[in-house]
Design an enzyme around this catalytic site. Sequence first.
Site, PDB file in Angstrom:
ATOM      1  N   HIS A 142      50.060  45.209  48.169  1.00  0.00           N
ATOM      2  CA  HIS A 142      50.342  44.411  46.977  1.00  0.00           C
ATOM      3  C   HIS A 142      49.705  45.106  45.762  1.00  0.00           C
ATOM      4  CE1 HIS A 142      51.114  40.244  49.065  1.00  0.00           C
ATOM      5  NE2 HIS A 142      51.862  41.209  49.552  1.00  0.00           N
ATOM      6  N   GLU A 195      47.827  44.037  43.309  1.00  0.00           N
ATOM      7  CA  GLU A 195      46.410  43.734  43.046  1.00  0.00           C
ATOM      8  C   GLU A 195      45.487  44.535  43.964  1.00  0.00           C
ATOM      9  OE1 GLU A 195      48.902  41.618  43.738  1.00  0.00           O
ATOM     10  OE2 GLU A 195      48.319  39.561  43.283  1.00  0.00           O
ATOM     11  N   CYS A 225      48.476  35.915  45.865  1.00  0.00           N
ATOM     12  CA  CYS A 225      48.550  35.230  47.169  1.00  0.00           C
ATOM     13  C   CYS A 225      47.123  35.065  47.711  1.00  0.00           C
ATOM     14  CB  CYS A 225      49.407  36.037  48.139  1.00  0.00           C
ATOM     15  SG  CYS A 225      48.611  37.561  48.712  1.00  0.00           S
ATOM     16  N   CYS A 255      45.238  38.514  48.137  1.00  0.00           N
ATOM     17  CA  CYS A 255      44.796  39.142  46.885  1.00  0.00           C
ATOM     18  C   CYS A 255      43.743  38.291  46.173  1.00  0.00           C
ATOM     19  CB  CYS A 255      45.998  39.409  45.991  1.00  0.00           C
ATOM     20  SG  CYS A 255      47.084  40.667  46.704  1.00  0.00           S
TER      21      CYS A 255
END
Lengths: 180, 180
Positions: A61, A63, A91, A94
């Site tokens: 992801h 992040e 999410c 993260c």
Amino acid sequence: MAVVPTLTSEQIKASMEAALDEARAAGQRGEVPIGAVIVKDGKIIASAGNRREEDQKTDAHAEMHAILEANAKLGTWRLEETALFVTLEPCLMCAGAILNARIPLVYFGAQDKKAGAVTSLYSVFADDRLNHQVKVVPGVLQAESSALLKSFFQELRAKQKARKKALKLEKNREQDEKAE
Amino acid sequence: MAVVPTLTSEQIKASMEAALDEARAAGQRGEVPIGAVIVKDGKIIASAGNRREEDQKTDAHAEMHAILEANAKLGTWRLEETALFVTLEPCLMCAGAILNARIPLVYFGAQDKKAGAVTSLYSVFADDRLNHQVKVVPGVLQAESSALLKSFFQELRAKQKARKKALKLEKNREQDEKAE
């Protein structure tokens, strides 16, 4: 309580614009268009886009990649005195990484009603049972972030529809050939 | 709902023993002693210990490293049909990664009352608002996992106490010298 950095409105806008650039670049690589940057002393020290399909890594992801880049740059797993900007609400994974990194300030664009851990499904940044809390500013350049995601999924659905139609035509053609 | 693998009691014990071995090795490297393994078709396909201090990376928890190793081995971010074993209850970041990886089954040893996201502070694996749920078996070889953590922190406190005492003696010696 960690020191929360102070950013000017210009710095905030420029940082989220940079995160949006990362999101657009991710979309052009065929990824869900999400981007993130990390800012220290008003300057961007790390930036990344979503790479999950390309990398085939669970943690790819935007992040997480930005956090790992900032870790490498600062030489520490602690990212105190930084701010993270991301185009979509983080999410659980993260948000958990942001907590673990002791990041004190997060700006995000669009809400994630299905998986968001910051304001949608959970509010983990405001949990005073944990050893760290995060100041959160939602809705920064929200319209741009949402539009980017919306057009990506519209295009994806259109492509899937076209693929299904092509497969159906191919099947019909084969059946016609057999019948001849 | 994902297919939950079936493991024999021997496989469960051997897998958690392997996670404990990783935890012990982490402790010997000066890390908080936590270990994890991932099992597919009854066999360990990935194993890792906590490396946060050594790597200075926010994501260097045992579970994250094991997940990334399994990603590389299977060539996909999806770890369906696997089981993850970890000596300590996962935090938000690791629980989120387990959800994102679509791992259907998690065994853990000791509870983490301060940061655990599975049974202690949150129950994220049982959240039916998310697109994936995880079957969880807590308390596997719990005594061994807890004892390992307890003795690590006792030793750490003893070292800190000894360091403080040495510093105080040094300060007294300096003051004595000045007074002479």
